[in-house]
Design an enzyme around this catalytic site. Sequence first.
Site, PDB file in Angstrom:
ATOM      1  CD  GLU A   1       0.667   5.844  -3.602  1.00 13.46           C
ATOM      2  OE1 GLU A   1       0.785   4.148  -3.658  1.00 13.46           O
ATOM      3  OE2 GLU A   1       1.647   6.237  -4.083  1.00 13.46           O
TER       4      GLU A   1
ATOM      5  CG  ASP B   1       6.176   6.365  -1.975  1.00 12.15           C
ATOM      6  OD1 ASP B   1       6.962   6.109  -3.627  1.00 12.15           O
ATOM      7  OD2 ASP B   1       6.392   4.797  -1.711  1.00 12.15           O
TER       8      ASP B   1
END
EC number: 3.2.1.55
Length: 504
Positions: free
Chosen positions: A229, A303
């Site tokens: 991430e 996401d």
Amino acid sequence: MSSRSSFSRSSVLALGLAAAGSFVTAAPCDIYAAGNTPCIAAHSTTRALYSKYTGALYQLKRGSDNTTTNIAPKSAGSVANSAAQDTFCSGTTCLITMVYDQSGRENHLTQAPPGGFRGPESNGYDNLAGAIGAPVTLNGQKAYGVFISPGTGYRNNKVSGSATGDAAEGMYAVLDGTHYNGACCFDYGNAETNSLDTGDGHMEAIYYGDNTIWGSGSGSGPWVMADLENGLFSGQGAKQNTADPSITYRFLTAIVKGEPGTWAIRGGNSASGALSTFYSGARPSGYDPMHKEGAIILGIGGDNSNGAQGTFYEGVMTSGYPTDATENSVQADIVAAKYATTSLVSGPAYTVGGSVSFKATTPGFTDRYLAHTGATVNTQVVSSSSSTALKQSASWIIRTGLGNSGCYSFESKDTAGSYIRHFNFALQVAANDGSKAFKEDATFCPQSGLSGSGSSLRAWGYPTRWIRHFANVGYIASNGGVHDFDAANSFNNDATWSTSTGLA
């Protein structure tokens, strides 16, 4: 002796892994369990990942009536029953709606919901994969992988047993090392449970591609890296880890694993040989400890970043940090499965170097051929008395596929060096600019006609989409998709062409 070292080489041999061609002696999740790092999720559309597994591998939905069916192994621990898929999908289109978890925890992968990035469907969900985009054989038996086009993705945000926080885990995936791009992000692994970017260290997933924004390996890629991430990492410290090689094996084993303070990347050729370690050591700055959330993603970022492409055949996630010895035994089993390529085309034969014309088969339009006016690909009425120029505009030279040699590209007869390609789903005739994107967008895989005769031309990079005429204009269309030109009415007829030697 610690649990991490209790899986000895002798116990591996006792499992009978050397039985070439066997799926039922010890499958990957049997090996992980013997190493005290059991699978918490096991996903594959090609084979069972437990030696005794007989349940569903994946679910299909067909376009003709939206009926679904499950595809299981032929027998316990064996290859998928592709014949059942072929029968179910005959004369129509099919999508992969679910990849089942074989671990018993019901960590199934379904159509990814909207996230920080919305999907392309009208409801914000990602697209589903076409069922026939990635045919392969395992020990000579046909099966199908999951061909991820940009905009396609699968997810489970409510997972049982996955690693959270800084807990240890491992994962592997078998991928197509020739199918990739630089977009974010072709991942398989641990991600956020709300489909949003919640910060550094909230993911731990395998990444494959040639994106260089956050990190890279040696050469020009593609590389196996880790999506942690807000970064794709090839190692720790410097942005580039030169020990992480560019890899383009047709079948690629990719591994990422992590435990408190330590993580590793490994990889190898799924068709032969052993694994190599590309990185093993400390976490990157700001990623120790980790804050993993435990969702599972396939083909997208945490996401829902869904611009990437790739092909997935099988993969698992484990509880605990597997030893190299355990992973080496899993690799031996993957090699013994004998992944190999098979034909991407079916139906009438195409001869490279010859010419072809495509005649519409839709009732009321059978006097029309696929042609072009300038850059626009359309259908035009052509007869024996038509001008030479019109006949040439409806004639195409058959070339070996620019983006995949197993399929074909179609060069304009009257505009040398220009090919049919799709751009924003519309067909156009354009000059070959040599780019990877052009070559892929100009490659089509003929199949037996969806209407029962002739040929249907599937876009190689978008297996849910077929060359179709709609309002006399050419598109790559999906059966019942969100655009007007995707309308289900008359889809099979509009996407079926009668082929003949070129009119000019």
